[in-house]
Write a protein that holds these residues in place. Structure first.
Motif, PDB file in Angstrom:
ATOM      1  N   MET A 377       0.820  -1.200   0.000  1.00 12.39           N
ATOM      2  CA  MET A 377       0.000   0.000   0.000  1.00 12.39           C
ATOM      3  C   MET A 377       0.861   1.260   0.000  1.00 12.39           C
ATOM      4  O   MET A 377       0.450   2.298  -0.526  1.00 12.39           O
ATOM      5  N   GLU A 378       2.047   1.171   0.565  1.00 10.63           N
ATOM      6  CA  GLU A 378       2.969   2.304   0.525  1.00 10.63           C
ATOM      7  C   GLU A 378       3.336   2.638  -0.913  1.00 10.63           C
ATOM      8  O   GLU A 378       3.335   3.802  -1.317  1.00 10.63           O
ATOM      9  N   THR A 379       3.628   1.603  -1.711  1.00  4.88           N
ATOM     10  CA  THR A 379       3.975   1.850  -3.122  1.00  4.88           C
ATOM     11  C   THR A 379       2.775   2.389  -3.892  1.00  4.88           C
ATOM     12  O   THR A 379       2.904   3.316  -4.696  1.00  4.88           O
ATOM     13  N   SER A 380       1.583   1.813  -3.642  1.00 16.46           N
ATOM     14  CA  SER A 380       0.392   2.256  -4.364  1.00 16.46           C
ATOM     15  C   SER A 380       0.007   3.676  -3.972  1.00 16.46           C
ATOM     16  O   SER A 380      -0.384   4.490  -4.815  1.00 16.46           O
ATOM     17  N   ASP A 381       0.117   3.974  -2.684  1.00 14.18           N
ATOM     18  CA  ASP A 381      -0.198   5.313  -2.192  1.00 14.18           C
ATOM     19  C   ASP A 381       0.786   6.332  -2.769  1.00 14.18           C
ATOM     20  O   ASP A 381       0.397   7.421  -3.205  1.00 14.18           O
ATOM     21  N   ALA A 382       2.078   5.971  -2.771  1.00 12.14           N
ATOM     22  CA  ALA A 382       3.087   6.869  -3.334  1.00 12.14           C
ATOM     23  C   ALA A 382       2.860   7.065  -4.829  1.00 12.14           C
ATOM     24  O   ALA A 382       2.983   8.185  -5.355  1.00 12.14           O
TER      25      ALA A 382
END
Length: 505
Positions: A377-382
């Protein structure tokens, strides 16, 4: 409340942009940086997502985001120069990025599979409702004689305070507690939010078994947690998930939604509306986005993710086509025609995109394995906020270089067409599956998924042109989905089967 706060803070700048530049003496580039400061800061907030979610948990990460929201909004309202305004927007963005990636995961990890898609879609509905509230707030304060933009931007303090009080009474995500080895505490939370019926007990047992199995696999492979990110490259199941989720996020942003939202009032002015009318007419776009999310909330689980995505993209491409054509009408000689065409295209674009946008929260929140969900989710959010920053910051320059119709129809519309083809071939169906069943789905080779999707596309095209539209638009039953799943698993075990139903259906 998380979605509501996110939407408000993204749309308030639209009305403020008509008055803020003159008050703070900003040039065009400075206005672009102020407008894009929130998505820029949100990239930083997204990068904080993984560590804070792992160290503090979902609930505490949301609390940290609310502190950032409050500080940023206070600084915005009191900004006295360009530097202070940019700093305020970036701090606000940090809160947005952290909250935007945590809330959908918190929901997905807590609710039953039959409600998961609808409730994560509700997050997008609340974002759209927040954007409408933002336009309403701008309209309320538009007639204030001095410093109206300060009241507009500072109003989000009310909503962040309400959410801060509310989150104090919420429990931690049961899957996160299980992930941290707190089985007893996870069970107490599970009983509180899901009850003690047979289905809830079974799903809790499967969740525990899945988490234990993931931990055993990591131990057996001797992976060090410092290099856990390498799993996205070395583990095929994780690699497929991160590519799939982030392509969906990219498509949601590079079809232009946030550029249009952030510059809504400015774009209205370009087709002949004055400043005051531009603020009020922005409600049309925001309202269309809000109404467009309602079908997704009601029918996401009935029709499935794949059908929803493939049906919505052509719809908002038509909206982009009409918006592009509206720029061919001279607003000086035919102002009614230019405004009418633009508003018609905007309503179609925002309406169809409202339903599609729900997928950009639903898909990333459910496709990652439990032990990688925070990092995924960190990658998707970024990715979401980086794309939002790029389309927002470069909007004015791209419009000048490509022309209005070139940017709207050629660039945004072209990406919509390419994305539609991608979804037809590569998008799996995760409807009505537990998070553990989705693990099995993403463990199959990509080539097999593409072949199944292509067979499904050919059947759908044949049904469409033979006027068998009932088959094209009918939802797949739960039994058919599970039969397809069981058939695939039987093939992997070398067992005989009577028929195979493509999982992509």
């Amino acid at each position: 409340m998380g979605g509501l706060l996110s939407g408000i803070d993204q749309s308030l700048i639209s009305g403020a942009n008509l008055y803020l530049p003159g008050s703070l003496h900003l040039d065009t580039k400075q206005v672009s940086l102020v407008s894009s400061g929130v998505p820029l800061g949100a990239v930083g907030g997204a990068l904080m997502l993984g560590p804070l979610n792992e160290w503090l948990g979902r609930r505490m990460a949301i609390i940290v985001s609310l502190v950032l929201y409050t500080v940023g909004a206070g600084l915005e309202a009191g900004a006295i120069n360009f530097g202070m305004m940019v700093a305020a927007r970036v701090i606000l963005g940090l809160g947005l990025g952290l909250e935007g990636g945590t809330v959908p995961v918190y929901v997905a990890e807590s609710v039953s599979r039959k409600y998961r898609g609808n409730l994560v879609s509700l997050y997008q509905f609340m974002i759209a409702l927040g954007e409408v509230f933002g336009y309403v707030v701008a309209a309320i304060f538009v007639d204030v004689k001095s410093g109206n933009w300060r009241y507009m931007l500072g109003s989000s303090l009310v909503f962040s305070t309400i959410m801060f009080v509310g989150i104090i009474f919420m429990p931690e995500s049961p899957r996160f507690l299980m992930h941290k080895g707190k089985t007893t505490e996870a069970w107490f939370v599970w009983k509180r939010i899901r009850g003690e019926d047979e289905e809830a007990r079974k799903e809790f047992f499967v969740m525990k078994h899945s988490v234990d199995e993931e931990f055993a696999l990591k131990q057996e492979a001797g992976r060090n947690r410092r290099f856990i990110w390498m799993d996205f490259l070395t583990v095929p199941r994780a690699r497929r998930a991160i590519i799939y989720a982030n392509v969906m996020v990219f498509l949601g942003q590079f079809t232009g939604i946030n550029a249009i939202q952030y510059y809504m009032a400015t774009l209205m002015a370009q087709v002949g509306f004055d400043a005051k009318k531009s603020v009020f007419m922005s409600l049309v776009g925001g309202g269309s986005l809000l109404l467009g999310t309602i079908p997704a909330i009601l029918y996401m689980e009935k029709f499935g993710r794949r059908f929803w995505a493939c049906a919505m993209l052509p719809g908002f491409f038509i909206g982009l086509l009409i918006i592009g054509c509206s720029y061919l009408i001279d607003p000086h000689t035919n102002v009614a025609g230019a405004q009418g065409a633009y508003i018609t295209g905007l309503i179609l674009y925002e309406g169809f995109f409202g339903s599609y946008a729900c997928l950009t929260w639903v898909i990333p929140s459910e496709v990652y394995p439990t032990y990688l969900r925070s990092y995924g989710m960190e990658t998707s959010d970024a990715m979401l906020f980086l794309c939002s920053f790029l389309v927002t910051y470069f909007f004015s320059q791209m419009q000048k270089a490509m022309s209005q119709i070139g940017l709207t129809l050629g660039f945004y519309g072209g990406i919509a067409v390419v994305g539609w083809v991608y979804q037809l071939l590569f998008m799996p169906e995760t409807k009505n599956k537990t998070l553990e069943e989705i693990d099995v789905l993403f463990s199959q080779p990509t080539g097999e998924l593409v072949r199944e999707n292509w067979r499904s596309v050919k059947v759908t095209i044949a049904d469409f042109f033979c006027f068998r539209w009932g088959k094209v638009f009918s939802p797949v039953s739960e039994g058919e989905l599970f039969r397809g799943e069981n058939n695939r698993m039987s093939m992997e075990k070398g067992e005989e089967k009577d028929e195979k139903v493509p999982m992509s259906q």
